[in-house]
Design a protein around this motif. Structure first.
Motif, PDB file in Angstrom:
ATOM      1  N   UNK A  62       4.548   4.668   6.527  1.00  0.00           N
ATOM      2  CA  UNK A  62       4.114   4.343   7.886  1.00  0.00           C
ATOM      3  C   UNK A  62       2.968   5.252   8.326  1.00  0.00           C
ATOM      4  N   UNK A  63       3.040   6.510   7.970  1.00  0.00           N
ATOM      5  CA  UNK A  63       1.946   7.433   8.298  1.00  0.00           C
ATOM      6  C   UNK A  63       0.665   7.026   7.580  1.00  0.00           C
ATOM      7  N   UNK A  64       0.818   6.336   6.448  1.00  0.00           N
ATOM      8  CA  UNK A  64      -0.337   5.847   5.686  1.00  0.00           C
ATOM      9  C   UNK A  64      -0.766   4.455   6.152  1.00  0.00           C
ATOM     10  N   UNK A  65      -0.100   3.957   7.204  1.00  0.00           N
ATOM     11  CA  UNK A  65      -0.447   2.675   7.838  1.00  0.00           C
ATOM     12  C   UNK A  65       0.023   1.457   7.044  1.00  0.00           C
ATOM     13  N   UNK A  66       1.198   1.563   6.413  1.00  0.00           N
ATOM     14  CA  UNK A  66       1.797   0.424   5.718  1.00  0.00           C
ATOM     15  C   UNK A  66       3.223   0.209   6.221  1.00  0.00           C
ATOM     16  N   UNK A  67       3.621  -1.052   6.338  1.00  0.00           N
ATOM     17  CA  UNK A  67       4.931  -1.390   6.888  1.00  0.00           C
ATOM     18  C   UNK A  67       6.071  -0.987   5.960  1.00  0.00           C
ATOM     19  N   UNK A  68       5.840  -1.103   4.649  1.00  0.00           N
ATOM     20  CA  UNK A  68       6.882  -0.780   3.672  1.00  0.00           C
ATOM     21  C   UNK A  68       6.274   0.014   2.519  1.00  0.00           C
ATOM     22  N   UNK A  69       7.095   0.747   1.780  1.00  0.00           N
ATOM     23  CA  UNK A  69       6.556   1.439   0.605  1.00  0.00           C
ATOM     24  C   UNK A  69       6.032   0.461  -0.432  1.00  0.00           C
ATOM     25  N   UNK A  70       6.664  -0.724  -0.541  1.00  0.00           N
ATOM     26  CA  UNK A  70       6.198  -1.733  -1.482  1.00  0.00           C
ATOM     27  C   UNK A  70       4.812  -2.226  -1.148  1.00  0.00           C
ATOM     28  N   UNK A  71       4.533  -2.412   0.148  1.00  0.00           N
ATOM     29  CA  UNK A  71       3.195  -2.835   0.574  1.00  0.00           C
ATOM     30  C   UNK A  71       2.154  -1.786   0.202  1.00  0.00           C
ATOM     31  N   UNK A  72       2.507  -0.535   0.406  1.00  0.00           N
ATOM     32  CA  UNK A  72       1.582   0.545   0.090  1.00  0.00           C
ATOM     33  C   UNK A  72       1.296   0.598  -1.407  1.00  0.00           C
ATOM     34  N   UNK A  73       2.325   0.513  -2.196  1.00  0.00           N
ATOM     35  CA  UNK A  73       2.164   0.577  -3.650  1.00  0.00           C
ATOM     36  C   UNK A  73       1.326  -0.599  -4.147  1.00  0.00           C
ATOM     37  N   UNK A  74       1.571  -1.776  -3.598  1.00  0.00           N
ATOM     38  CA  UNK A  74       0.800  -2.958  -3.998  1.00  0.00           C
ATOM     39  C   UNK A  74      -0.683  -2.759  -3.724  1.00  0.00           C
ATOM     40  N   UNK A  75      -1.013  -2.200  -2.561  1.00  0.00           N
ATOM     41  CA  UNK A  75      -2.416  -1.950  -2.224  1.00  0.00           C
ATOM     42  C   UNK A  75      -3.032  -0.931  -3.175  1.00  0.00           C
ATOM     43  N   UNK A  76      -2.249   0.095  -3.519  1.00  0.00           N
ATOM     44  CA  UNK A  76      -2.753   1.125  -4.427  1.00  0.00           C
ATOM     45  C   UNK A  76      -2.967   0.578  -5.834  1.00  0.00           C
ATOM     46  N   UNK A  77      -2.205  -0.445  -6.212  1.00  0.00           N
ATOM     47  CA  UNK A  77      -2.406  -1.084  -7.519  1.00  0.00           C
ATOM     48  C   UNK A  77      -3.749  -1.790  -7.582  1.00  0.00           C
ATOM     49  N   UNK A  78      -4.250  -2.206  -6.431  1.00  0.00           N
ATOM     50  CA  UNK A  78      -5.489  -2.975  -6.383  1.00  0.00           C
ATOM     51  C   UNK A  78      -6.740  -2.110  -6.343  1.00  0.00           C
ATOM     52  N   UNK A  79      -6.697  -0.987  -5.601  1.00  0.00           N
ATOM     53  CA  UNK A  79      -7.938  -0.230  -5.470  1.00  0.00           C
ATOM     54  C   UNK A  79      -7.706   1.222  -5.083  1.00  0.00           C
ATOM     55  N   UNK A  80      -8.591   2.070  -5.578  1.00  0.00           N
ATOM     56  CA  UNK A  80      -8.570   3.474  -5.182  1.00  0.00           C
ATOM     57  C   UNK A  80      -9.018   3.627  -3.735  1.00  0.00           C
ATOM     58  N   UNK A  81      -9.860   2.713  -3.253  1.00  0.00           N
ATOM     59  CA  UNK A  81     -10.310   2.786  -1.860  1.00  0.00           C
ATOM     60  C   UNK A  81      -9.123   2.669  -0.910  1.00  0.00           C
ATOM     61  N   UNK A  82      -8.158   1.810  -1.257  1.00  0.00           N
ATOM     62  CA  UNK A  82      -6.958   1.674  -0.431  1.00  0.00           C
ATOM     63  C   UNK A  82      -6.197   2.994  -0.393  1.00  0.00           C
ATOM     64  N   UNK A  83      -6.136   3.665  -1.532  1.00  0.00           N
ATOM     65  CA  UNK A  83      -5.472   4.956  -1.584  1.00  0.00           C
ATOM     66  C   UNK A  83      -6.188   5.998  -0.749  1.00  0.00           C
ATOM     67  N   UNK A  84      -7.513   5.961  -0.757  1.00  0.00           N
ATOM     68  CA  UNK A  84      -8.294   6.913   0.031  1.00  0.00           C
ATOM     69  C   UNK A  84      -8.107   6.651   1.523  1.00  0.00           C
ATOM     70  N   UNK A  85      -8.137   5.382   1.909  1.00  0.00           N
ATOM     71  CA  UNK A  85      -7.945   5.040   3.313  1.00  0.00           C
ATOM     72  C   UNK A  85      -6.551   5.445   3.790  1.00  0.00           C
TER      73      UNK A  85
END
Length: 274
Positions: free
Chosen positions: A124-147
């Motif tokens: 949530x502090x990283x602006x994602x509703x669930x840990x699964x949503x966050x991990x999915x975004x990180x699988x797609x791009x490093x930019x998502x991880x940076x944001x």
């Protein structure tokens, strides 16, 4: 939900991404690069194209709470009460897979992920509703991880520490009370010093580029235009008719003068976070 095998598009970070995202909190490229270097040695993916990940058994023990699941995890060596009770494997993914079979959500929450090594329980502090949503975004791009890293820094009130280069306070907030054990503060200071000696992507100012221009600045502009949905028909570092058309379309959407030239007014809009 995250893709099978934790393998998504695995898009790498661009220099423009670093400059663009850093501007969200008024930090320079050197500060952002220093944090990335210390957290993940400069990259968000492992050799297999998966987000870099470290599964933490002591966190899994806490996340599971008392009961049969914790008992099963302890018996399998997947959970223990105190950090440092056992050595970490070189690859945490096999252990994560076993933990997911016990409790998928708790397993995802118990690992640090991606470019900024954000703990799953901080989704949530990283602006994602669930840990699964966050991990999915990180699988797609490093930019998502940076944001996500920047969102976490803002959420934890560490942006001021980053801007003033208070590496001890920043490391304490970002890495936890045990930051000094791993010398995070000194590593950050040293990394920042190294990056200060390297010219920034956009320093001293965004160059003025237009039809006929060539080089890295053009390539960066093409990458950003493409990411925003304005197709330059390739990222080749050559400012041709297609890049000019994409630039004009972007300028129109941003309410700028439609001259097809990327200069002092178009660069900030192009780098602005959506």
């Amino acid at each position: 939900m995250y893709p099978a095998g934790f393998k998504g598009r695995a898009q790498r970070l661009t220099d423009i991404d670093v400059a663009r995202v850093g501007r969200i909190i008024g930090a320079g490229e050197d500060e952002i690069r220093a944090v990335i270097e210390v957290e993940t040695s400069g990259g968000g993916f492992d050799s297999q194209g998966r987000p870099k990940m470290l599964f933490e058994p002591h966190v899994f023990w806490r996340e599971l709470g008392p009961g049969q699941k914790r008992t099963a995890a302890e018996a399998s060596g997947l959970a223990y009460q105190r950090w440092g009770s056992a050595p970490y494997p070189n690859d945490s993914y096999p252990r994560l897979a076993l933990a997911i079979k016990i409790d998928a959500n708790a397993a995802l929450r118990s690992a640090s992920w991606g470019l900024g090594q954000i703990m799953g329980f901080n989704h949530r502090a990283a602006d994602y509703a669930t840990p699964g949503d966050m991990v999915a975004a990180f699988c797609d791009s490093e930019a998502a991880g940076l944001e996500a890293m920047i969102s976490f820094i803002i959420s934890e009130g560490l942006d001021d520490e980053l801007r003033r280069h208070d590496w001890t306070a920043f490391a304490r907030g970002y890495n936890g009370a045990g930051y000094a054990t791993h010398d995070y503060h000194t590593k950050l200071a040293a990394a920042f010093k190294r990056w200060q000696a390297i010219p920034d992507t956009l320093a001293p100012a965004c160059p003025k580029i237009g039809l006929g221009s060539r080089g890295d600045a053009v390539r960066h502009a093409q990458q950003r235009l493409t990411a925003l949905g304005f197709d330059t028909k390739g990222v080749d570092g050559i400012f041709g008719a297609n890049t000019r058309a994409a630039t004009i379309a972007f300028q129109k959407s941003a309410g700028l003068k439609q001259d097809g030239i990327i200069g002092p007014k178009t660069w900030p809009a192009l780098l602005k976070e959506n």
